[in-house]
Design a protein around this motif. Structure first.
Motif, PDB file in Angstrom:
ATOM      1  N   ASP A 148      -5.706  -5.282  -6.931  1.00 10.31           N
ATOM      2  CA  ASP A 148      -5.875  -4.208  -5.961  1.00 10.31           C
ATOM      3  C   ASP A 148      -7.292  -4.213  -5.385  1.00 10.31           C
ATOM      4  O   ASP A 148      -8.264  -4.520  -6.082  1.00 10.31           O
ATOM      5  CB  ASP A 148      -5.617  -2.847  -6.610  1.00 10.31           C
ATOM      6  CG  ASP A 148      -4.172  -2.690  -7.044  1.00 10.31           C
ATOM      7  OD1 ASP A 148      -3.347  -3.542  -6.657  1.00 10.31           O
ATOM      8  OD2 ASP A 148      -3.873  -1.732  -7.779  1.00 10.31           O
TER       9      ASP A 148
ATOM     10  N   LYS B 114      -9.870  -1.615  -3.152  1.00 11.80           N
ATOM     11  CA  LYS B 114     -10.106  -0.302  -2.561  1.00 11.80           C
ATOM     12  C   LYS B 114     -10.594  -0.495  -1.124  1.00 11.80           C
ATOM     13  O   LYS B 114     -11.637  -1.127  -0.902  1.00 11.80           O
ATOM     14  CB  LYS B 114     -11.130   0.476  -3.376  1.00 11.80           C
ATOM     15  CG  LYS B 114     -10.664   0.807  -4.786  1.00 11.80           C
ATOM     16  CD  LYS B 114     -11.735   1.568  -5.557  1.00 11.80           C
ATOM     17  CE  LYS B 114     -11.273   1.873  -6.983  1.00 11.80           C
ATOM     18  NZ  LYS B 114     -12.329   2.567  -7.765  1.00 11.80           N
TER      19      LYS B 114
ATOM     20  N   GLN C 125       0.849  -1.194   0.000  1.00  8.50           N
ATOM     21  CA  GLN C 125       0.000   0.000   0.000  1.00  8.50           C
ATOM     22  C   GLN C 125       0.880   1.238   0.000  1.00  8.50           C
ATOM     23  O   GLN C 125       1.787   1.366   0.829  1.00  8.50           O
ATOM     24  CB  GLN C 125      -0.922   0.003   1.222  1.00  8.50           C
ATOM     25  CG  GLN C 125      -1.987   1.091   1.189  1.00  8.50           C
ATOM     26  CD  GLN C 125      -2.900   1.033   2.401  1.00  8.50           C
ATOM     27  OE1 GLN C 125      -2.465   0.676   3.491  1.00  8.50           O
ATOM     28  NE2 GLN C 125      -4.158   1.388   2.222  1.00  8.50           N
ATOM     29  N   LYS C 126       0.643   2.153  -0.929  1.00  5.73           N
ATOM     30  CA  LYS C 126       1.468   3.357  -1.038  1.00  5.73           C
ATOM     31  C   LYS C 126       1.220   4.313   0.119  1.00  5.73           C
ATOM     32  O   LYS C 126       2.141   4.797   0.764  1.00  5.73           O
ATOM     33  CB  LYS C 126       1.201   4.046  -2.379  1.00  5.73           C
ATOM     34  CG  LYS C 126       1.672   3.254  -3.588  1.00  5.73           C
ATOM     35  CD  LYS C 126       1.415   4.013  -4.878  1.00  5.73           C
ATOM     36  CE  LYS C 126       1.907   3.233  -6.079  1.00  5.73           C
ATOM     37  NZ  LYS C 126       1.655   3.944  -7.357  1.00  5.73           N
ATOM     38  N   THR C 127      -0.069   4.629   0.345  1.00  2.54           N
ATOM     39  CA  THR C 127      -0.451   5.524   1.435  1.00  2.54           C
ATOM     40  C   THR C 127      -1.658   4.909   2.147  1.00  2.54           C
ATOM     41  O   THR C 127      -2.305   4.014   1.600  1.00  2.54           O
ATOM     42  CB  THR C 127      -0.829   6.926   0.909  1.00  2.54           C
ATOM     43  OG1 THR C 127      -2.034   6.819   0.121  1.00  2.54           O
ATOM     44  CG2 THR C 127       0.281   7.504   0.046  1.00  2.54           C
TER      45      THR C 127
ATOM     46  N   SER D 123     -10.685   2.203   1.239  1.00  2.22           N
ATOM     47  CA  SER D 123     -11.020   3.476   1.889  1.00  2.22           C
ATOM     48  C   SER D 123     -12.403   3.461   2.524  1.00  2.22           C
ATOM     49  O   SER D 123     -12.651   4.151   3.516  1.00  2.22           O
ATOM     50  CB  SER D 123     -10.918   4.620   0.865  1.00  2.22           C
ATOM     51  OG  SER D 123     -11.745   4.357  -0.259  1.00  2.22           O
TER      52      SER D 123
ATOM     53  N   SER E 149      -4.606   4.696  -0.099  1.00  3.42           N
ATOM     54  CA  SER E 149      -4.453   3.990  -1.380  1.00  3.42           C
ATOM     55  C   SER E 149      -5.058   2.587  -1.305  1.00  3.42           C
ATOM     56  O   SER E 149      -5.228   2.026  -0.219  1.00  3.42           O
ATOM     57  CB  SER E 149      -2.979   3.884  -1.759  1.00  3.42           C
ATOM     58  OG  SER E 149      -2.389   5.149  -1.877  1.00  3.42           O
TER      59      SER E 149
ATOM     60  N   THR F 216       4.255  -0.661   3.416  1.00  6.45           N
ATOM     61  CA  THR F 216       3.854   0.646   2.913  1.00  6.45           C
ATOM     62  C   THR F 216       5.053   1.560   2.769  1.00  6.45           C
ATOM     63  O   THR F 216       6.122   1.303   3.345  1.00  6.45           O
ATOM     64  CB  THR F 216       2.811   1.283   3.855  1.00  6.45           C
ATOM     65  OG1 THR F 216       2.475   2.594   3.379  1.00  6.45           O
ATOM     66  CG2 THR F 216       3.349   1.398   5.265  1.00  6.45           C
TER      67      THR F 216
END
Length: 353
Positions: free
Chosen positions: A260, A262, A208-210, A264, A213, A298
């Motif tokens: 991937d 999501k 995970q980048k951020t 969020s 993300s 990350t």
């Protein structure tokens, strides 16, 4: 399937007891410095032979294929003859006919053909195929049940009628596809069995980048490339909020892929209901990775060790600078007032005078 080039994406065999021999032939017009014809021969979707008509070379791409050619030099000569003469002449004629049919006197045009056979080792069933594509689209295919061509687009109808009349050519294709191709496929599988049937499981990581993300489930180092990976929720495969990547090659001959999710909008308390599943053809057990924040790698890192390292380096630089200045002063006959250094055996000097 709209585009002929996409045939390469659908060549994977799902069953571990199925084998395939496929010939990909390509010729073109209007492309400078491109071979008049190239041929790529694949066994179980692994490149086994490559041919370039311009250089009249046939190159085995696997060690077991090279050993087979060394054992049967006549087999190698057949490929050289087909690539630099028979296939080349046939394709040059066909692309010229198509360009004339469509009033195309110039420009870039590409003619492709995929033909071959599949063999189910368990049932013994043989299936065959031959299909042409022109300028990136499916064009015409051979129906061996009726021994006629099927036009895959309206512009191909006239070509179909012309090719249907060439019964000798259809018979030749029928013999190769139903008799020669399966016999060669079985020989190739026998010689390359240890390589074709090998499997290698991947390492699977959550990335995970951020924090906002998507979480990427990434698998690398697996072989062969007949694999699937997907996200599940409560044991059911997810299709929404999921982005599947392509299977890509690694430099060592293995493969990698990612999918991937999501996250969020997923409450933290529900993360335990999600997992990532990797399935490799021929391997019974799936690799299952739970969606767990503690296991995610990350880009966000703890800066404390970095800060400590910077402070330590600065301290050393200050001490060395002080010593250097002291030596300089001593050489010039000056002796500054001394104080003991509390960090090391070097002396700390007060230059306030």
């Amino acid at each position: 399937m709209k585009k002929f080039f996409l045939l390469l994406l659908f060549c994977h065999v799902s069953s571990s007891v199925k084998h395939s021999l496929k010939y990909f032939l390509t010729t073109s017009s209007g492309i400078p410095n491109f071979p008049e014809l190239i041929a790529d021969v694949q066994v179980d979707d692994v490149q086994a032979i490559y041919c370039n008509a311009n250089t009249k070379t046939v190159e085995p791409k696997q060690d077991w294929m090279k050993k087979y050619f060394d054992k049967d030099t006549g087999h190698l000569e057949w490929y050289k003859s087909e690539c630099s003469e028979n296939w080349l002449n046939v394709f040059k004629t066909k692309i010229a006919d198509l360009m004339q049919q469509f009033n195309q006197s110039e420009g870039v045009h590409v003619l492709q053909r995929i033909h071959g056979c599949e063999w189910d080792e368990e049932t013994g069933e043989i299936t065959t195929f031959m299909q042409y594509g022109y300028d990136g689209e499916d064009f015409i295919s051979l129906d061996l049940k009726t021994l006629t061509w099927i036009a895959l687009k309206p512009e191909a109808v006239i070509i179909k009628l012309r090719w249907d009349a060439d019964k000798l050519k259809i018979t030749h294709d029928q013999i190769f596809l139903t008799l020669i191709c399966p016999a060669w496929l079985k020989k190739y599988v026998d010689h390359g069995n240890s390589s074709l049937l090998r499997t290698a499981l991947p390492s699977v990581s959550l990335l995970q980048k951020t924090p906002s993300s998507p979480v990427s489930c990434h698998a690398t180092g697996f072989y062969p490339d007949r694999a699937m990976m997907f996200w599940r929720k409560d044991g059911e495969e997810l299709h929404e909020d999921v982005d599947r990547g392509e299977i890509l090659p690694n430099h060592d001959g293995t493969f990698q892929m990612s999918v991937d999710l999501k996250v969020s909008s997923i409450p933290s308390k529900d993360w335990r209901r999600y997992d990532c599943v990797f399935n490799l053809s021929g391997v019974k057990e799936d690799i299952i990775t739970k969606l767990d924040k503690a296991g995610i790698r990350t880009n966000a890192t703890d800066m404390t060790p970095f800060i400590i390292a910077v402070v330590a380096v600065l301290a050393v630089v200050i001490v060395i600078t002080a010593c250097g200045f002291f030596i300089y002063k001593k050489k010039n006959g000056e002796r500054p007032k001394q104080k003991r250094c509390l960090i090391c055996s070097f002396q700390y000097f007060d230059f306030s005078l």
